[in-house]
Enzyme design. Structure first.
Site, PDB file in Angstrom:
ATOM      1  N   SER A 108       0.853  -1.098  -0.117  1.00 38.49           N
ATOM      2  CA  SER A 108      -0.064  -0.061   0.020  1.00 38.49           C
ATOM      3  C   SER A 108       0.949   1.253   0.109  1.00 38.49           C
ATOM      4  O   SER A 108       1.406   1.516  -1.004  1.00 38.49           O
ATOM      5  CB  SER A 108      -0.954  -0.132   1.364  1.00 38.49           C
ATOM      6  OG  SER A 108      -1.805   1.006   0.927  1.00 38.49           O
ATOM      7  N   HIS A 109       0.689   1.998   1.033  1.00 38.85           N
ATOM      8  CA  HIS A 109       1.426   3.304   1.139  1.00 38.85           C
ATOM      9  C   HIS A 109       2.816   3.236   1.666  1.00 38.85           C
ATOM     10  O   HIS A 109       3.612   4.389   1.662  1.00 38.85           O
ATOM     11  CB  HIS A 109       0.824   4.376   1.941  1.00 38.85           C
ATOM     12  CG  HIS A 109       0.599   3.604   3.460  1.00 38.85           C
ATOM     13  ND1 HIS A 109      -0.146   2.575   3.766  1.00 38.85           N
ATOM     14  CD2 HIS A 109       1.095   3.947   4.494  1.00 38.85           C
ATOM     15  CE1 HIS A 109      -0.127   2.314   4.888  1.00 38.85           C
ATOM     16  NE2 HIS A 109       0.534   3.181   5.499  1.00 38.85           N
ATOM     17  N   LYS A 164     -11.749   0.707   0.023  1.00 38.02           N
ATOM     18  CA  LYS A 164     -11.747   2.135  -0.171  1.00 38.02           C
ATOM     19  C   LYS A 164     -11.115   2.091  -1.474  1.00 38.02           C
ATOM     20  O   LYS A 164     -10.552   1.288  -2.149  1.00 38.02           O
ATOM     21  CB  LYS A 164     -10.796   2.718   0.667  1.00 38.02           C
ATOM     22  CG  LYS A 164      -9.380   2.167   1.066  1.00 38.02           C
ATOM     23  CD  LYS A 164      -8.784   2.962   2.207  1.00 38.02           C
ATOM     24  CE  LYS A 164      -7.394   2.569   2.584  1.00 38.02           C
ATOM     25  NZ  LYS A 164      -7.128   1.424   3.034  1.00 38.02           N
ATOM     26  N   ASP A 203      -2.335   6.730  -3.085  1.00 34.72           N
ATOM     27  CA  ASP A 203      -1.252   5.914  -2.624  1.00 34.72           C
ATOM     28  C   ASP A 203      -0.961   4.723  -3.515  1.00 34.72           C
ATOM     29  O   ASP A 203      -1.410   4.569  -4.660  1.00 34.72           O
ATOM     30  CB  ASP A 203      -1.596   4.944  -1.246  1.00 34.72           C
ATOM     31  CG  ASP A 203      -2.715   4.016  -1.561  1.00 34.72           C
ATOM     32  OD1 ASP A 203      -3.644   4.029  -2.398  1.00 34.72           O
ATOM     33  OD2 ASP A 203      -2.654   3.267  -0.431  1.00 34.72           O
ATOM     34  N   ASP A 223      -1.371   1.369  -4.056  1.00 36.31           N
ATOM     35  CA  ASP A 223      -2.356   0.431  -4.544  1.00 36.31           C
ATOM     36  C   ASP A 223      -3.799   0.994  -4.823  1.00 36.31           C
ATOM     37  O   ASP A 223      -4.573   0.409  -5.291  1.00 36.31           O
ATOM     38  CB  ASP A 223      -2.448  -0.820  -3.789  1.00 36.31           C
ATOM     39  CG  ASP A 223      -3.051  -0.127  -2.450  1.00 36.31           C
ATOM     40  OD1 ASP A 223      -2.874   0.887  -1.815  1.00 36.31           O
ATOM     41  OD2 ASP A 223      -3.857  -1.096  -1.624  1.00 36.31           O
ATOM     42  N   ASP A 232      -6.054   2.953  -3.249  1.00 37.58           N
ATOM     43  CA  ASP A 232      -7.188   2.675  -2.528  1.00 37.58           C
ATOM     44  C   ASP A 232      -7.236   4.231  -1.729  1.00 37.58           C
ATOM     45  O   ASP A 232      -8.308   4.224  -1.052  1.00 37.58           O
ATOM     46  CB  ASP A 232      -7.601   1.770  -1.574  1.00 37.58           C
ATOM     47  CG  ASP A 232      -6.312   1.334  -0.886  1.00 37.58           C
ATOM     48  OD1 ASP A 232      -5.164   1.933  -0.620  1.00 37.58           O
ATOM     49  OD2 ASP A 232      -6.333   0.306   0.069  1.00 37.58           O
ATOM     50  N   ARG A 233      -6.304   4.747  -1.546  1.00 36.53           N
ATOM     51  CA  ARG A 233      -6.300   6.104  -0.714  1.00 36.53           C
ATOM     52  C   ARG A 233      -6.264   7.288  -1.561  1.00 36.53           C
ATOM     53  O   ARG A 233      -5.902   7.346  -2.829  1.00 36.53           O
ATOM     54  CB  ARG A 233      -4.928   6.239   0.112  1.00 36.53           C
ATOM     55  CG  ARG A 233      -5.022   5.096   1.313  1.00 36.53           C
ATOM     56  CD  ARG A 233      -3.865   5.586   2.146  1.00 36.53           C
ATOM     57  NE  ARG A 233      -3.611   4.583   3.271  1.00 36.53           N
ATOM     58  CZ  ARG A 233      -3.018   4.593   4.223  1.00 36.53           C
ATOM     59  NH1 ARG A 233      -2.683   6.056   4.530  1.00 36.53           N
ATOM     60  NH2 ARG A 233      -2.987   3.756   5.220  1.00 36.53           N
TER      61      ARG A 233
HETATM   62  C1  VG1 Z   1      -3.379   2.451   8.360  1.00 32.91           C
HETATM   63  C2  VG1 Z   1      -4.527   3.286   8.582  1.00 32.91           C
HETATM   64  C3  VG1 Z   1      -5.795   2.554   8.367  1.00 32.91           C
HETATM   65  C4  VG1 Z   1      -5.895   1.797   7.062  1.00 32.91           C
HETATM   66  C5  VG1 Z   1      -4.880   0.775   6.872  1.00 32.91           C
HETATM   67  C6  VG1 Z   1      -4.734   0.212   5.613  1.00 32.91           C
HETATM   68  O1  VG1 Z   1      -3.305   1.304   9.392  1.00 32.91           O
HETATM   69  O2  VG1 Z   1      -4.413   3.688   9.714  1.00 32.91           O
HETATM   70  O3  VG1 Z   1      -7.040   3.552   8.655  1.00 32.91           O
HETATM   71  O4  VG1 Z   1      -7.118   1.319   6.868  1.00 32.91           O
HETATM   72  O5  VG1 Z   1      -3.560   1.457   7.084  1.00 32.91           O
HETATM   73  O6  VG1 Z   1      -4.551   1.277   4.421  1.00 32.91           O
HETATM   74  P1  VG1 Z   1      -2.458   1.383  10.634  1.00 32.91           P
HETATM   75  O7  VG1 Z   1      -2.777  -0.055  11.399  1.00 32.91           O
HETATM   76  O8  VG1 Z   1      -1.007   1.242  10.176  1.00 32.91           O
HETATM   77  O9  VG1 Z   1      -2.848   2.532  11.386  1.00 32.91           O
HETATM   78  V1  VG1 Z   1      -3.644   0.713   3.037  1.00 32.91           V
HETATM   79  O10 VG1 Z   1      -4.083   2.068   1.983  1.00 32.91           O
HETATM   80  O11 VG1 Z   1      -2.007   0.670   3.813  1.00 32.91           O
HETATM   81  O12 VG1 Z   1      -4.083  -0.589   2.668  1.00 32.91           O
HETATM   82 CO    CO Z   2      -3.317   1.568   0.074  1.00 34.76          CO
END
Ligand code: VG1
Ligand code: CO
Length: 562
Positions: free
Chosen positions: A118-119, A389, A288, A290, A292-293
Site C-alpha cells: 500500500s502506502h 476503499k 497511494d 495500490d 485505495d487512498r
Molecule cells: C493504516 C490506517 C488505516 C488503514 C490501513 C490500511 O493502518 O491507519 O486506517 O485502513 O492503514 O490502508 P494502521 O494500522 O497502520 O494505522 V492501506 O491503503 O495501507 O491498505
Molecule cells: Co492502500
C-alpha cells in the site's frame, strides 16, 4: 503430460500474522528467508476448502512494486498444485486494490490475492505485502486472517508446480495441464476495463466530461505517485473524460515509486501541494501505491481533511447517481476518524456506525445492507459499490459535487462547516519507534487511564482545561455476526466531546509506529476558520504529557503530521 506437482518440505515461520491490511514485511524478509513467500501463499490457499478449489476462481493483482512479478509466478505455481481451477490476473500483474475488489465481485471469484504494501515505500530495500480478499471483494475478516496465521505457524510443506511458467504480459487465456487435477486456466485481463465499466454505472460521465473538458472546464492535477492508479487515471480521467494529458502526473507504475513514499498526505505528496499553491489548478488529488487512498486539495492547496471529505460527500450524496438509485442505507467511520460524519448523520437522520481501524470492518455492514458510504481519517473513502476503499472513486465523487454545486472545494467545505460545525482533527505519526518502548508507553498509559480517579480528572495546558469523561480501550462488537474485536485503541474522551486517541499501527514493517489522533468539535461560526494546529495545540500538549511519549520513546517530534 501435465505439470508435475511437488511437495516441498518447509519450516514454519512464527511471524506471518496479517496486520491491519495483509502481511507486510521488508522485501529482504521475503527474499532472504527460504520459502517465506511460498509458505504464506500456501497458508492462504489452504483456507479454501479442497472440494471448492476445482471450481474456484482467484483474482490476482498488485501495485507493481518490486518482487510482485516473482510473487505472481509463485501464486500461479502454488495455486495450480493445490487444485485451483481458474486464475484471473491483471496484465503485467497490475491491478489496483479497488479494481481487484471489483473483479472478484464481477467474476464471482472465491477471493483474490493482492500484492501490495500500500502506502509503504517499495524497491529492493522497501516493503512488500500480500493480502487476501474474500468472495465479497473485501479484505479477509479477522477470523480468517487468524486462521491463515495458525496454518502458517504449523506449515510443514507446500505444494507447487515448479515448471509451470505463465506469461502475464499477454491478454487472453492460457491453459495448463496439471497432474491429477482439471487443467488450470490462467486468464490475463486488461487492468482497467472492468473497473472503468463499473465507474460508468456509478457517476454521470457526461457531466464529468463537461466539468473537465467543456467550455467552462476546471483545471485539475492528479498525482499517481508512481503507483498503480496511473493507468486508471490516464484511461478514465484523461482519455475518457477529456482532461488534458498533462493534468495527470507520475502515471507510470514504478517498482520503487520513484524512491518516494507512495502515501498521499501533506508530507509525502509535497510535490502536489506545491504545484497546487501556484493557483493554476482548481482541484488536486494524490493516491497511494495500490490506489485505495486519496488526498483531495482545492485551489491554492486548500486541504480537505479526510474526515471532512467523507462528511462532505455524505452531505452532498445526491450529486452521485449511484446513490439516487440505491438510497443511503447508513454511514460509517473508523473510530479515530473525526466526528464530522456523525454531525451529517444526525442532521440527515442516517444511521452511523463506528468501527475499528481497517477497511475489513465495513464489509459485513455493507453485505447486510446497512452501509452505503464510509471513510477513515487515513485518506480512505469509499462506498458499497465494492468492498475496498477507492481512491479514484473518491475523486470522481468530489468532481461530481463540484459539477453539481458549481462552487470551489474551499467554498463547499466552508459552507459545510457553517452548516454542521467543524471537527478540528490532527494525527501525529511517530514512525519506526523502538517496539519495546512503544509497547511500554501504551501499557503504562492504559494503566493510568484505568485508575478509577482518572475519570473526572481535569487535564490542563496553559489556560485550557478538559475534564475526562470516558477512558477506555476501544472494543467493537460487529452488529452483523457478533464477533468482538478488542484493544483497538486507547481513547480519552472529554466532557466537551474532544478526544485523544493513541494506537499502534498494524501496517508498519520495522519497529513500531505510534499514532496519536486528536478530534475537537467547534460549532461557533466565528471560530471555525482557525488553523487546526493552533486550535488543537493544547490537546496535543495534554496527550504528550499524559502519555509521556517523548520521555518514553526519546522522540521529540512526529515523523508526519496530518
Ligand atoms: C493504516 C490506517 C488505516 C488503514 C490501513 C490500511 O493502518 O491507519 O486506517 O485502513 O492503514 O490502508 P494502521 O494500522 O497502520 O494505522 V492501506 O491503503 O495501507 O491498505
Ligand atoms: Co492502500
Amino acid at each position: 503430460m501435465g505439470n508435475k506437482i511437488t511437495a516441498v518440505k518447509t519450516r514454519p515461520y512464527a511471524d506471518q500474522k496479517p496486520g491491519t491490511s495483509g502481511l507486510r514485511k521488508r522485501v529482504t524478509v521475503f527474499q532472504q528467508n527460504q520459502h517465506y513467500a511460498e509458505n504464506f501463499i500456501q497458508s492462504i490457499i489452504s483456507v479454501i476448502e479442497p472440494a471448492e478449489r476445482q471450481a474456484a476462481t482467484l483474482v490476482v493483482g498488485g501495485d507493481g512494486r518490486f518482487f510482485m512479478k516473482e510473487a505472481i509466478q509463485l501464486i500461479v505455481q502454488i495455486a495450480a498444485a493445490n487444485g485451483v481451477n481458474h486464475l484471473v490476473i491483471g496484465q503485467n500483474g497490475i491491478m489496483s486494490t479497488p479494481a481487484v475488489s471489483c473483479v472478484i465481485r464481477k467474476m464471482k471469484a472465491v477471493g483474490g490475492i493482492i500484492l501490495t504494501a500500500s502506502h509503504n515505500p517499495g524497491g529492493p530495500n522497501g516493503d512488500f505485502g500480500i493480502k487476501y480478499n474474500i468472495s465479497s471483494g473485501g479484505p479477509a475478516p479477522e477470523g480468517l486472517t487468524n486462521k491463515i496465521f495458525e496454518i502458517s505457524k504449523n506449515l510443514q510443506e507446500f505444494h507447487i508446480c515448479p515448471e509451470l511458467k505463465v506469461d502475464i504480459s499477454k491478454i487472453g487465456k492460457q491453459t495448463f495441464e496439471v497432474d491429477s487435477f482439471k487443467p488450470l486456466i490462467v486468464e490475463i485481463v486488461d487492468s482497467v476495463e472492468a473497473y472503468a465499466e463499473m465507474l460508468r454505472g456509478i457517476f454521470d460521465f457526461a457531466a464529468l466530461k463537461e466539468l473537465l473538458s467543456g467550455a467552462n472546464h476546471i483545471n485539475v492535477r492528479l498525482d499517481a505517485m508512481h503507483g498503480v492508479v496511473g493507468p486508471y487515471v490516464k484511461k478514465i480521467v484523461c482519455e475518457e473524460l477529456g482532461s488534458p494529458a498533462d493534468s495527470a502526473v507520475n502515471c507510470v507504475p514504478q517498482e520503487d515509486f520513484g524512491g518516494h513514499h507512495p502515501d498521499p498526505n501533506l508530507t509525502y505528496a509535497a510535490d502536489l501541494v506545491n504545484a497546487m499553491k501556484g493557483g493554476k489548478y482548481d482541484f488536486g488529488a494524490a493516491f497511494d501505491g495500490d490506489g485505495d487512498r486519496n488526498m483531495v486539495l482545492g485551489k491554492h492547496g486548500f486541504f480537505v481533511n479526510p474526515s471532512d471529505s467523507v462528511a462532505a460527500i455524505a452531505a452532498n450524496i445526491t450529486s452521485i447517481p449511484y446513490f439516487q438509485k440505491t438510497g443511503v442505507k447508513g454511514l460509517a467511520r473508523s473510530m479515530p476518524t473525526s466526528g464530522a460524519l456523525d454531525n451529517v448523520a444526525k442532521a440527515l437522520q442516517m444511521q452511523l456506525y463506528e468501527t475499528p481501524t481497517g477497511w475489513k470492518f465495513f464489509g459485513n455492514l455493507m453485505d447486510a445492507g446497512k452501509l452505503s458510504l464510509c471513510g477513515e481519517e487515513s485518506f480512505g473513502t469509499g462506498s458499497d459499490h465494492i468492498r475496498e476503499k477507492d481512491g479514484l472513486w473518491a475523486v470522481l465523487a468530489w468532481l461530481s459535487i463540484l459539477a453539481t454545486r458549481k462552487q470551489s472545494v474551499e467554498e463547499i467545505m466552508k459552507d459545510h462547516w457553517q452548516k454542521f460545525g467543524r471537527n478540528f482533527f490532527t494525527r501525529y505519526d511517530y514512525e519506526e519507534v523502538d517496539s519495546d518502548a512503544a509497547n511500554k508507553m501504551i501499557k503504562d498509559l492504559e494503566t493510568t487511564m484505568f485508575e478509577p480517579s482518572f475519570i473526572g480528572k481535569k487535564l490542563t495546558s496553559g489556560d485550557k482545561s478538559y475534564e475526562v469523561a470516558v477512558a477506555d480501550n476501544f472494543a467493537y462488537t460487529d452488529p452483523v455476526d457478533g464477533s468482538v474485536s478488542k484493544n483497538q485503541g486507547l481513547r480519552i474522551i472529554f466532557s466537551d466531546g474532544s478526544r485523544i486517541i493513541f494506537r499502534l499501527s498494524g501496517t508498519g514493517s520495522a519497529g513500531a509506529t505510534i499514532r496519536l489522533y486528536i478530534d475537537s468539535y467547534e460549532k461557533d461560526p466565528k471560530k471555525i476558520y482557525q488553523d487546526p494546529q493552533v486550535m488543537l495545540a493544547p490537546l496535543v500538549d495534554i496527550a504528550l504529557k499524559v502519555s509521556e511519549l517523548q520521555e518514553k520513546t526519546g522522540r521529540t517530534g512526529p515523523t508526519v503530521i496530518t
